[in-house]
Design a protein around this motif. Structure first.
Motif, PDB file in Angstrom:
ATOM      1  N   MET A 208       9.878  -4.406  -8.193  1.00 58.80           N
ATOM      2  CA  MET A 208      10.619  -3.632  -6.775  1.00 58.80           C
ATOM      3  C   MET A 208      11.065  -4.819  -5.969  1.00 58.80           C
ATOM      4  O   MET A 208      11.992  -4.888  -5.317  1.00 58.80           O
ATOM      5  N   THR A 209       9.971  -5.691  -5.594  1.00 59.44           N
ATOM      6  CA  THR A 209      10.310  -6.733  -4.623  1.00 59.44           C
ATOM      7  C   THR A 209      11.369  -7.878  -5.139  1.00 59.44           C
ATOM      8  O   THR A 209      11.916  -8.169  -4.266  1.00 59.44           O
ATOM      9  N   SER A 210      11.404  -8.056  -6.386  1.00 62.24           N
ATOM     10  CA  SER A 210      12.146  -8.809  -6.858  1.00 62.24           C
ATOM     11  C   SER A 210      13.837  -8.325  -6.842  1.00 62.24           C
ATOM     12  O   SER A 210      14.544  -9.023  -6.281  1.00 62.24           O
TER      13      SER A 210
ATOM     14  N   ALA B  85       9.871  -1.612 -15.916  1.00 58.18           N
ATOM     15  CA  ALA B  85       9.132  -0.879 -14.954  1.00 58.18           C
ATOM     16  C   ALA B  85       8.759   0.648 -15.184  1.00 58.18           C
ATOM     17  O   ALA B  85       7.799   1.165 -15.059  1.00 58.18           O
ATOM     18  N   ARG B  86      10.155   1.318 -15.402  1.00 56.65           N
ATOM     19  CA  ARG B  86      10.158   2.771 -15.750  1.00 56.65           C
ATOM     20  C   ARG B  86       9.331   3.031 -16.717  1.00 56.65           C
ATOM     21  O   ARG B  86       8.686   4.021 -16.927  1.00 56.65           O
ATOM     22  N   LYS B  87       9.474   2.274 -18.088  1.00 55.30           N
ATOM     23  CA  LYS B  87       8.520   2.399 -19.128  1.00 55.30           C
ATOM     24  C   LYS B  87       6.937   2.253 -18.930  1.00 55.30           C
ATOM     25  O   LYS B  87       6.205   3.128 -19.274  1.00 55.30           O
ATOM     26  N   LEU B  88       6.725   1.344 -18.212  1.00 60.05           N
ATOM     27  CA  LEU B  88       5.429   1.224 -18.059  1.00 60.05           C
ATOM     28  C   LEU B  88       4.866   2.306 -17.220  1.00 60.05           C
ATOM     29  O   LEU B  88       3.719   2.928 -17.471  1.00 60.05           O
ATOM     30  N   ALA B  89       5.665   2.752 -16.173  1.00 55.62           N
ATOM     31  CA  ALA B  89       5.082   3.760 -15.354  1.00 55.62           C
ATOM     32  C   ALA B  89       4.951   5.206 -15.910  1.00 55.62           C
ATOM     33  O   ALA B  89       3.993   5.902 -15.989  1.00 55.62           O
ATOM     34  N   GLN B  90       5.738   5.294 -16.938  1.00 49.60           N
ATOM     35  CA  GLN B  90       5.765   6.599 -17.877  1.00 49.60           C
ATOM     36  C   GLN B  90       4.456   6.526 -18.828  1.00 49.60           C
ATOM     37  O   GLN B  90       3.879   7.588 -18.917  1.00 49.60           O
ATOM     38  N   ASP B  91       4.296   5.354 -19.472  1.00 48.47           N
ATOM     39  CA  ASP B  91       3.135   5.022 -20.190  1.00 48.47           C
ATOM     40  C   ASP B  91       1.857   5.321 -19.610  1.00 48.47           C
ATOM     41  O   ASP B  91       0.856   5.749 -19.913  1.00 48.47           O
ATOM     42  N   MET B  92       1.880   5.328 -18.236  1.00 44.85           N
ATOM     43  CA  MET B  92       0.617   5.707 -17.274  1.00 44.85           C
ATOM     44  C   MET B  92       0.646   7.072 -16.990  1.00 44.85           C
ATOM     45  O   MET B  92      -0.044   7.355 -16.097  1.00 44.85           O
TER      46      MET B  92
ATOM     47  N   TRP C  67      -0.021  -3.556 -15.366  1.00 40.53           N
ATOM     48  CA  TRP C  67       1.150  -2.807 -15.530  1.00 40.53           C
ATOM     49  C   TRP C  67       1.738  -2.506 -14.024  1.00 40.53           C
ATOM     50  O   TRP C  67       2.967  -2.501 -13.631  1.00 40.53           O
ATOM     51  N   LEU C  68       0.748  -2.126 -13.132  1.00 38.90           N
ATOM     52  CA  LEU C  68       1.274  -1.657 -11.843  1.00 38.90           C
ATOM     53  C   LEU C  68       1.650  -2.963 -11.236  1.00 38.90           C
ATOM     54  O   LEU C  68       2.621  -2.689 -10.165  1.00 38.90           O
ATOM     55  N   ALA C  69       1.160  -4.183 -11.305  1.00 42.97           N
ATOM     56  CA  ALA C  69       1.437  -5.237 -10.690  1.00 42.97           C
ATOM     57  C   ALA C  69       2.934  -5.646 -10.968  1.00 42.97           C
ATOM     58  O   ALA C  69       3.787  -6.269 -10.327  1.00 42.97           O
ATOM     59  N   ARG C  70       3.112  -5.523 -12.351  1.00 50.00           N
ATOM     60  CA  ARG C  70       4.521  -5.642 -12.772  1.00 50.00           C
ATOM     61  C   ARG C  70       5.472  -4.679 -12.237  1.00 50.00           C
ATOM     62  O   ARG C  70       6.624  -5.216 -11.795  1.00 50.00           O
TER      63      ARG C  70
END
Length: 214
Positions: free
Chosen positions: A148-150, A198-205, A140-143
């Motif tokens: 961000m890079t994209s 990305a925001r959803k993944l960050a919030q899930d962590m 998830w962090l890699a995504r």
């Protein structure tokens, strides 16, 4: 009859929300798959055309292509376990692990810096100086970082430097991506699907993803 009507309406609304989430998921995964795939193709193209330089540079290029393949594999696996990320809190906690945050963040920022430099950007990457630990899901962090890079590649002004750095503040870790925006960005504005994903993944962590412009 009124209670039956209310339950039926609630069931229909749940189904509609499920269908909307499913469509968003497909769009988000399609977006997230493009970044490592583009990286992989770029590195392999350099190797095939013999533009890597000496043998050490060729090996480094192939290793980066291999890492991009690993990201693609992780994303493919996530297609089968996606429901866990959007399930209950206990299910999400099972997917998190404790890692050396200093080493991980330093490695991620260095990899992204090298990739951005290869795309013609000037990158200022400040070292991560203090040790800390993180509890997270590595794919998830890699995504998140790839998103961000994209976005930097799509919207940033290559004439201005990109700054990547990490700040520790009590119990939280802040990873910053800063760049100047190209003047023609209004004509190329996207759907923000990548940022939403990305925001959803960050919030899930247990974290968050914040964007701002000035």
């Amino acid at each position: 009859f009124d209670a039956m009507r209310a339950r039926l309406e609630e069931s229909v609304q749940k189904q509609l929300r499920y269908e909307e989430e499913r469509r968003e998921f497909i769009a988000e995964m399609s977006h997230d798959l493009r970044t490592p795939l583009t990286k992989q193709m770029g590195y392999l193209e350099l190797a095939i055309q013999g533009k890597c330089g000496d043998e050490a540079a060729l090996k480094d290029c192939l290793e980066k292509a291999y890492r991009a393949s690993g990201q693609l594999q992780s994303l493919s696996n996530e297609l089968f376990s996606y429901f866990l990320a959007f399930g209950g809190g206990e299910q999400r906690q099972l997917m998190l692990e404790e890692v050396d945050g200093q080493l991980l963040v330093a490695q991620l920022l260095e990899e992204q810096s090298a990739y951005l430099r290869g795309q013609g950007f000037t990158v200022e990457n400040q070292p991560v100086e203090k040790p800390f630990s993180l509890r997270l899901n590595l794919p998830w962090l890699a995504r998140i970082v790839d998103n961000m890079t994209s976005n930097i590649i799509k919207y940033a002004d290559a004439a201005e430097p990109v700054r990547l750095y990490c700040v520790l503040n009590r119990e939280r870790v802040f990873v910053h991506f800063e760049n100047a925006v190209r003047m023609d960005v209004e004509r190329r504005e996207g759907t923000n699907i990548g940022v939403r994903s990305a925001r959803k993944l960050a919030q899930d962590m247990g974290g968050d993803l914040c964007t701002e412009s000035a």
